[in-house]
Write a protein that holds these residues in place. Structure first.
Motif, PDB file in Angstrom:
ATOM      1  N   ILE A  67       0.849  -1.200   0.000  1.00  0.00           N
ATOM      2  CA  ILE A  67       0.000   0.000   0.000  1.00  0.00           C
ATOM      3  C   ILE A  67       0.880   1.245   0.000  1.00  0.00           C
ATOM      4  CG2 ILE A  67      -1.679   1.315   1.329  1.00  0.00           C
ATOM      5  CD1 ILE A  67      -2.834  -1.339   2.289  1.00  0.00           C
ATOM      6  N   GLN A  68       1.967   1.218   0.755  1.00  0.00           N
ATOM      7  CA  GLN A  68       2.872   2.366   0.781  1.00  0.00           C
ATOM      8  C   GLN A  68       3.497   2.606  -0.589  1.00  0.00           C
ATOM      9  OE1 GLN A  68       5.671   1.412   3.836  1.00  0.00           O
ATOM     10  NE2 GLN A  68       4.411   2.252   5.476  1.00  0.00           N
ATOM     11  N   VAL A  69       3.860   1.547  -1.282  1.00  0.00           N
ATOM     12  CA  VAL A  69       4.462   1.686  -2.608  1.00  0.00           C
ATOM     13  C   VAL A  69       3.447   2.278  -3.570  1.00  0.00           C
ATOM     14  CG1 VAL A  69       5.395   0.397  -4.567  1.00  0.00           C
ATOM     15  CG2 VAL A  69       6.138  -0.148  -2.241  1.00  0.00           C
ATOM     16  N   GLN A  70       2.187   1.819  -3.503  1.00  0.00           N
ATOM     17  CA  GLN A  70       1.148   2.345  -4.383  1.00  0.00           C
ATOM     18  C   GLN A  70       0.899   3.823  -4.106  1.00  0.00           C
ATOM     19  OE1 GLN A  70      -2.217  -0.158  -3.744  1.00  0.00           O
ATOM     20  NE2 GLN A  70      -1.370  -1.895  -4.872  1.00  0.00           N
ATOM     21  N   GLU A  71       0.894   4.220  -2.834  1.00  0.00           N
ATOM     22  CA  GLU A  71       0.669   5.626  -2.508  1.00  0.00           C
ATOM     23  C   GLU A  71       1.822   6.506  -2.991  1.00  0.00           C
ATOM     24  OE1 GLU A  71      -0.155   6.070   1.620  1.00  0.00           O
ATOM     25  OE2 GLU A  71      -1.973   4.863   1.521  1.00  0.00           O
ATOM     26  N   ARG A  72       3.041   6.011  -2.921  1.00  0.00           N
ATOM     27  CA  ARG A  72       4.178   6.771  -3.432  1.00  0.00           C
ATOM     28  C   ARG A  72       4.069   6.966  -4.934  1.00  0.00           C
ATOM     29  NH1 ARG A  72       8.810   3.441  -0.395  1.00  0.00           N
ATOM     30  NH2 ARG A  72       8.307   4.088   1.714  1.00  0.00           N
ATOM     31  N   LYS A  73       3.655   5.928  -5.638  1.00  0.00           N
ATOM     32  CA  LYS A  73       3.513   6.039  -7.085  1.00  0.00           C
ATOM     33  C   LYS A  73       2.435   7.059  -7.432  1.00  0.00           C
ATOM     34  CE  LYS A  73       5.095   1.408  -8.330  1.00  0.00           C
ATOM     35  NZ  LYS A  73       4.719   0.099  -8.866  1.00  0.00           N
ATOM     36  N   ARG A  74       1.336   7.041  -6.687  1.00  0.00           N
ATOM     37  CA  ARG A  74       0.253   7.996  -6.935  1.00  0.00           C
ATOM     38  C   ARG A  74       0.725   9.425  -6.693  1.00  0.00           C
ATOM     39  NH1 ARG A  74      -4.300   5.026  -3.584  1.00  0.00           N
ATOM     40  NH2 ARG A  74      -4.469   3.159  -4.848  1.00  0.00           N
TER      41      ARG A  74
END
Length: 80
Positions: A67-74
């Motif tokens: 989830i943290q990786v997805q939020e960084r990408k966003r």
């Protein structure tokens, strides 16, 4: 870690009250009575604030790494 600080502040405030209350003359005349009442009022405010922080502090949930990786990408996509 913050809960330990709130608990320590409550213990210190209780320690101060333990020694101060027998020496304070609430029914004293003039500045003596005003000082005693105001000191006790501030002590109660300190206790109330620390108890409120201790009892109603929000629980932190640890998000999973995906989830943290997805939020960084966003956030990177939005900032560009």
């Amino acid at each position: 870690m913050k809960k330990n600080r709130y608990l320590l502040c409550l213990l210190v405030c209780g320690f101060f009250l333990y020694f101060a209350v027998p020496r304070l003359n609430i029914f004293g005349e003039g500045l003596e009575g005003i000082f005693a009442i105001s000191w006790l009022a501030f002590a109660l405010i300190v206790i109330a604030g620390n108890l409120t922080s201790l009892l109603y502090s929000p629980k932190k949930s640890v998000p999973s790494t995906s989830i943290q990786v997805q939020e960084r990408k966003r956030s990177r996509a939005i900032n560009r």
